[in-house]
Enzyme design. Structure first.
Site, PDB file in Angstrom:
ATOM      1  N   GLY A 278      41.685  52.047  52.134  1.00  0.00           N
ATOM      2  CA  GLY A 278      40.922  51.782  53.340  1.00  0.00           C
ATOM      3  C   GLY A 278      41.204  52.687  54.507  1.00  0.00           C
ATOM      4  N   GLU A 320      45.747  52.961  47.332  1.00  0.00           N
ATOM      5  CA  GLU A 320      44.462  53.173  46.662  1.00  0.00           C
ATOM      6  C   GLU A 320      43.466  53.932  47.539  1.00  0.00           C
ATOM      7  OE1 GLU A 320      43.269  49.217  45.784  1.00  0.00           O
ATOM      8  OE2 GLU A 320      44.864  48.874  44.320  1.00  0.00           O
ATOM      9  N   PRO A 321      43.730  55.191  47.853  1.00  0.00           N
ATOM     10  CA  PRO A 321      42.748  55.953  48.629  1.00  0.00           C
ATOM     11  C   PRO A 321      41.532  56.311  47.768  1.00  0.00           C
ATOM     12  CG  PRO A 321      44.509  57.388  47.895  1.00  0.00           C
ATOM     13  CD  PRO A 321      44.903  55.990  47.492  1.00  0.00           C
ATOM     14  N   ARG A 323      37.840  56.724  49.659  1.00  0.00           N
ATOM     15  CA  ARG A 323      37.122  57.433  50.712  1.00  0.00           C
ATOM     16  C   ARG A 323      37.957  58.586  51.268  1.00  0.00           C
ATOM     17  NH1 ARG A 323      33.899  54.669  54.526  1.00  0.00           N
ATOM     18  NH2 ARG A 323      34.975  52.764  53.881  1.00  0.00           N
ATOM     19  N   ARG A 360      24.559  53.517  54.201  1.00  0.00           N
ATOM     20  CA  ARG A 360      25.660  53.068  55.047  1.00  0.00           C
ATOM     21  C   ARG A 360      25.253  52.915  56.515  1.00  0.00           C
ATOM     22  NH1 ARG A 360      29.633  55.591  56.098  1.00  0.00           N
ATOM     23  NH2 ARG A 360      31.161  53.881  56.117  1.00  0.00           N
ATOM     24  N   CYS A 391       9.824  53.142  53.564  1.00  0.00           N
ATOM     25  CA  CYS A 391       8.986  52.239  54.359  1.00  0.00           C
ATOM     26  C   CYS A 391       9.837  51.165  55.028  1.00  0.00           C
ATOM     27  CB  CYS A 391       7.916  51.613  53.482  1.00  0.00           C
ATOM     28  SG  CYS A 391       6.733  52.811  52.848  1.00  0.00           S
ATOM     29  N   GLU A 392      10.747  51.598  55.875  1.00  0.00           N
ATOM     30  CA  GLU A 392      11.606  50.709  56.653  1.00  0.00           C
ATOM     31  C   GLU A 392      11.902  51.377  57.990  1.00  0.00           C
ATOM     32  OE1 GLU A 392      12.909  47.726  55.866  1.00  0.00           O
ATOM     33  OE2 GLU A 392      12.219  47.621  53.786  1.00  0.00           O
ATOM     34  N   TYR A 421      30.777  56.546  48.770  1.00  0.00           N
ATOM     35  CA  TYR A 421      29.851  55.417  48.811  1.00  0.00           C
ATOM     36  C   TYR A 421      28.378  55.801  48.890  1.00  0.00           C
ATOM     37  CZ  TYR A 421      34.136  52.846  49.307  1.00  0.00           C
ATOM     38  OH  TYR A 421      35.393  52.353  49.071  1.00  0.00           O
TER      39      TYR A 421
END
EC number: 4.1.1.20
Length: 463
Positions: A278, A320-321, A323, A360, A391-392, A421
């Site tokens: 994280g 646990e890297p 990202r 994201r 279409c958003e 991600y």
């Protein structure tokens, strides 16, 4: 990032007023080294290159949108984490950030372990040659089939996430004639300074077994009584995109306190703790991430101090890297399609991708930066919002940034720090085709995940 209420209604709350956004950079052609991967440069002619290959050539060969991964940078970051923690600790790459067979091979060659959280990730890891004993299996609701496959393959550890899973894993292991090494994931009650959806250590969420109320202690009691599992340690993960080490300090203190309680009640000193991952990366120049050696030193000091105070032997640490390794190594390359100036507000720049290749921003209010990369420009800066073709109205890639005022359709722009991600969470919304992932290194580029085709979409549509 939260937004205050707007008197004209919620749709007006994200319209920036003068002075609300940061000032434009002094040089729109500059590439901040914190945000871009290590081999990214701008040539004397003004074109950005990665690994010695200009983006114009990459776009011509591989098309847009596309993710380009700096293989040399990825490998260097693996080595930095491995060397920072040394042989007395374990570094598990969090595969959920981005996983492919090529990435698995890079990890294996650079000496990192791998964390997976689904049957698909496990299959990819094993199929690419990662030794099973170097794989950890996560997940809050593993199926019996996934557990069976993991134990049968011989994974090094399974992280238990619930009381039901303690029994489930033990029973499956006994049926297979195995004794599976496990850790128990605990929620330590830390409110990490991150987005609500990626904060994972407060009690009111789906992950882990709470320390509060003695639940984690009870989980340990049950695990120690079962023949099919060998409890080797405690796991804690407080969230994602975190810069402040204070949360890790509180987490480590509470995990060590649990280890002391286990020793006092059962006469057992568990040999391992996993403090999760994280750690944040720089998505914008304002972000200030820590280097692996700083993180290793800080975590080591915290755990050693707390264990000495509790009279415990210092356990083996795991981190646990995900990202932090892959995130900074990639950028997404787009072609500009339409440009819509809105007087007094901003200019909307539409690209040939969008929320299907980077959800994201819409999901987490994630912030990115962007640059014109197919040429340099001396034009004045203009405030832009980079949006996609879906279409958003929430189809936003970069909420607010500055690009040169002479930006034109056909220009190439790139969003850095998209290695984590973005491809993992990509979708076929509006039947978009998910982009390829291209590894670039030493003047050569190769596809490691190919672009989807319309035939791929139709193949799954059985009519």
């Amino acid at each position: 990032m939260s937004r205050s209420a707007h008197p004209a209604g919620p749709r007006h709350a994200d319209v920036l007023t003068e002075g609300h956004y940061s000032a434009p950079p002094t040089d729109l052609n500059a590439l901040d080294a914190k945000v871009w991967s290590r081999t990214v440069t701008r040539t004397p002619e003004g074109v950005v290159s990665m690994g010695g290959i200009e983006v114009t050539r990459l776009a011509e060969e591989f098309g847009t949108p596309a993710y380009f991964v700096d293989e040399a940078d990825f490998r260097a970051r693996c080595r930095a984490w491995r060397d920072a923690f040394g042989p007395e600790a374990d570094v598990f790459y969090a595969g959920k950030a981005f996983l492919s067979r090529a990435v698995v091979r890079w990890l294996h060659e650079e000496g990192l372990n791998l964390d997976v959280c689904s049957g698909g990730e496990l299959t990819t890891a094993l199929g690419a040659g990662m030794p099973a004993e170097r794989i950890a299996f996560h997940g809050n609701n593993k199926t019996e089939d996934e557990i069976h496959r993991a134990i049968e393959a011989g994974v090094g550890r399974i992280v238990l996430d619930s009381f039901q899973e303690i029994v489930r894993v033990s029973h499956i292991a006994e049926r297979l004639g195995r004794r599976q090494r496990v850790q128990i994931r605990v929620t330590v009650g830390v409110e990490a300074h991150t987005h609500e959806f990626i904060a994972t250590a407060h009690e009111d969420q789906k992950f882990g077994i709470a320390l509060a109320g003695g639940q984690a202690a009870e989980a340990v009691r049950r695990a120690l009584k079962l023949d099919g599992i060998e409890l080797i340690g405690i796991h804690s993960h407080i969230g994602s995109q975190i810069f402040d080490m204070a949360g890790f300090e509180v987490s480590a203190r509470r995990v060590v306190q649990l280890l002391a309680e286990v020793r006092d009640e059962h006469g057992v000193e568990l040999p391992e703790i996993d403090l999760g991952g994280g750690l944040g990366i720089a998505y914008t120049p304002e972000d200030d991430p820590r280097e692996p050696h700083e993180i290793a030193r800080a975590l080591g000091e915290i755990v050693t101090r707390e264990c000495e105070a509790a009279g415990l032997r210092t356990p083996r640490i795991s981190v646990e890297p995900g990202r932090a390794i892959v995130g900074p190594t990639a950028f997404t390359l787009y072609e500009v399609g339409t440009i819509k100036p809105l007087e007094g507000l901003r200019t909307y720049v539409s690209v040939d991708g969008g929320m299907s290749d980077n959800i994201r921003t819409a999901l987490y209010d994630a912030e990115y930066t962007v640059a014109l990369v197919s040429r340099s420009s001396d034009a004045e800066p203009m405030l832009v919002r980079v949006v996609g073709k879906h279409c958003e109205s929430g189809d936003i890639v970069v909420r607010d940034a500055f690009l040169p005022a002479d930006l034109a359709p056909g220009d190439l722009i790139a969003v850095p720090a998209t290695g984590a991600y973005c491809r993992s969470m990509a979708s076929n919304y509006n039947h978009a085709l998910r982009p390829p992932v291209v590894a670039v290194e030493g003047g050569a580029a190769r596809v490691i995940v190919r672009r989807e085709t319309e035939e791929d979409l139709l193949r799954l549509d059985v009519g």
